[in-house]
Scaffold this active site. Structure first.
Site, mmCIF file in Angstrom:
data_model
loop_
_atom_site.group_PDB
_atom_site.id
_atom_site.type_symbol
_atom_site.label_atom_id
_atom_site.label_comp_id
_atom_site.label_asym_id
_atom_site.label_seq_id
_atom_site.Cartn_x
_atom_site.Cartn_y
_atom_site.Cartn_z
ATOM 1 N N LYS A 123 0.829 -1.199 0.000
ATOM 2 C CA LYS A 123 0.000 0.000 0.000
ATOM 3 C C LYS A 123 0.870 1.258 0.000
ATOM 4 C CE LYS A 123 -3.544 2.302 2.775
ATOM 5 N NZ LYS A 123 -2.834 3.606 2.726
ATOM 6 N N LYS A 158 7.448 0.937 1.521
ATOM 7 C CA LYS A 158 8.114 0.174 0.453
ATOM 8 C C LYS A 158 9.436 0.809 0.050
ATOM 9 C CE LYS A 158 5.047 0.530 -2.673
ATOM 10 N NZ LYS A 158 4.368 1.525 -1.843
ATOM 11 N N LYS A 172 5.321 8.822 -7.512
ATOM 12 C CA LYS A 172 5.948 9.836 -6.644
ATOM 13 C C LYS A 172 7.438 9.944 -6.928
ATOM 14 C CE LYS A 172 4.883 8.379 -2.485
ATOM 15 N NZ LYS A 172 4.284 7.059 -2.788
ATOM 16 N N ASP A 216 -1.738 -0.358 -4.245
ATOM 17 C CA ASP A 216 -3.157 -0.149 -3.965
ATOM 18 C C ASP A 216 -3.861 0.561 -5.112
ATOM 19 O OD1 ASP A 216 -1.839 2.200 -3.499
ATOM 20 O OD2 ASP A 216 -2.643 2.552 -1.497
#
Length: 266
Positions: free
Chosen positions: A12, A17, A42, A127
């Site tokens: 998620k 991560k 991102k 996600d």
């Protein structure tokens, strides 16, 4: 180990991560040639390895469409880890997964995957239901998958959905990385989840303020606090993943079963 180990780490958004990937890469860089490919729009996976944000493949393609070479898109970071960010479109415009597709095609065309690499790590958003994020598995760029989760509801819900994707794509699930948030019965919850979905916990990372302190300076814990217990845990996690040879076909829960499982602990 002569064959390149190609792993994808899913989870998620915001679960840790990128922190996990960058610290594993930094830890393994002492013994291995490592390539990290950030597949999150991102584009922050490699920040703590390089010490800054690097231009994404989509950004570079906007500026220079022809005669690209590996030096244009790969930046070396701590421990000589090779770093790439796929990038994504501006918020609200286009498909975030498109950057992953474009990046994989370009890296393949430039022969990056034919280099003498011991370990390739993909950091993939878990996600978002989008074909682009399935590329590392669907196109066989990654051979094994690890899921980062905490014991929180939404994190485990995303992890269960990721298991559904892995099963559908016939991927190899190597295990669960428990990135602790400090909630009650957290390890027990994640252990039970791993058992139900037919996998194992391959590493447990406790919540530690050193992670945030290192990230403020755009560094990994491995670089900033090399003698810390947290650094040792990242080194151990990297070894566990690198040496892992046992993979499972996940057995994800249906929504109702997941709800029953989670309520059992609350």
């Amino acid at each position: 180990m002569s064959k390149t180990k190609k792993i994808a780490i899913y989870g998620k958004g915001g679960i840790g991560k990128s922190t996990t990937v960058s610290n594993i890469a930094a830890a393994r860089s002492k013994d291995s040639e490592v390539l990290v490919i950030g597949c999150d729009p991102k584009a922050d996976t490699t920040r703590t390895l390089v010490g800054r944000r690097i231009p994404t493949i989509l950004d570079i393609l906007k500026l220079k469409k022809k005669d690209l070479n590996q030096e244009d898109i790969i930046v070396k970071g701590f421990g000589d880890v090779k770093c790439v960010e796929s990038g994504g479109p501006e918020p609200g415009v286009g498909c975030a997964g498109r950057g992953v597709i474009v990046a994989m095609n370009l890296l393949e065309r430039l022969g990056v995957f034919k280099e003498n690499l011991d370990l390739i790590i993909y950091d993939v958003l878990g996600d978002v239901v989008c074909g682009g994020f399935a590329v590392p598995l669907r196109e066989n760029f990654a051979d094994e998958v690890y899921i980062v989760t905490s014991g929180e509801y939404m994190s485990l819900y995303a992890a269960n959905n990721i298991c559904k994707g892995i099963k559908k794509l016939k991927g190899n699930l190597g295990g669960i990385i428990c990135n602790c948030r400090g909630i009650e019965n957290e390890l027990e919850i994640v252990e039970e989840f791993a058992k139900i979905v037919n996998t194992k916990i391959i590493g447990v990372m406790p919540r530690n303020e050193l992670v945030q302190k290192a990230e403020i300076e755009a560094k990994t814990v491995i670089e900033k606090f090399p003698d810390s217990e947290q650094a040792e845990l990242y080194i151990e996690l990297g070894e566990n993943i690198y040496n892992n040879q046992k993979f499972d076909i996940p057995k994800p829960m249906e929504v109702d079963d997941f709800e029953k499982f989670f309520r059992k602990f609350h």
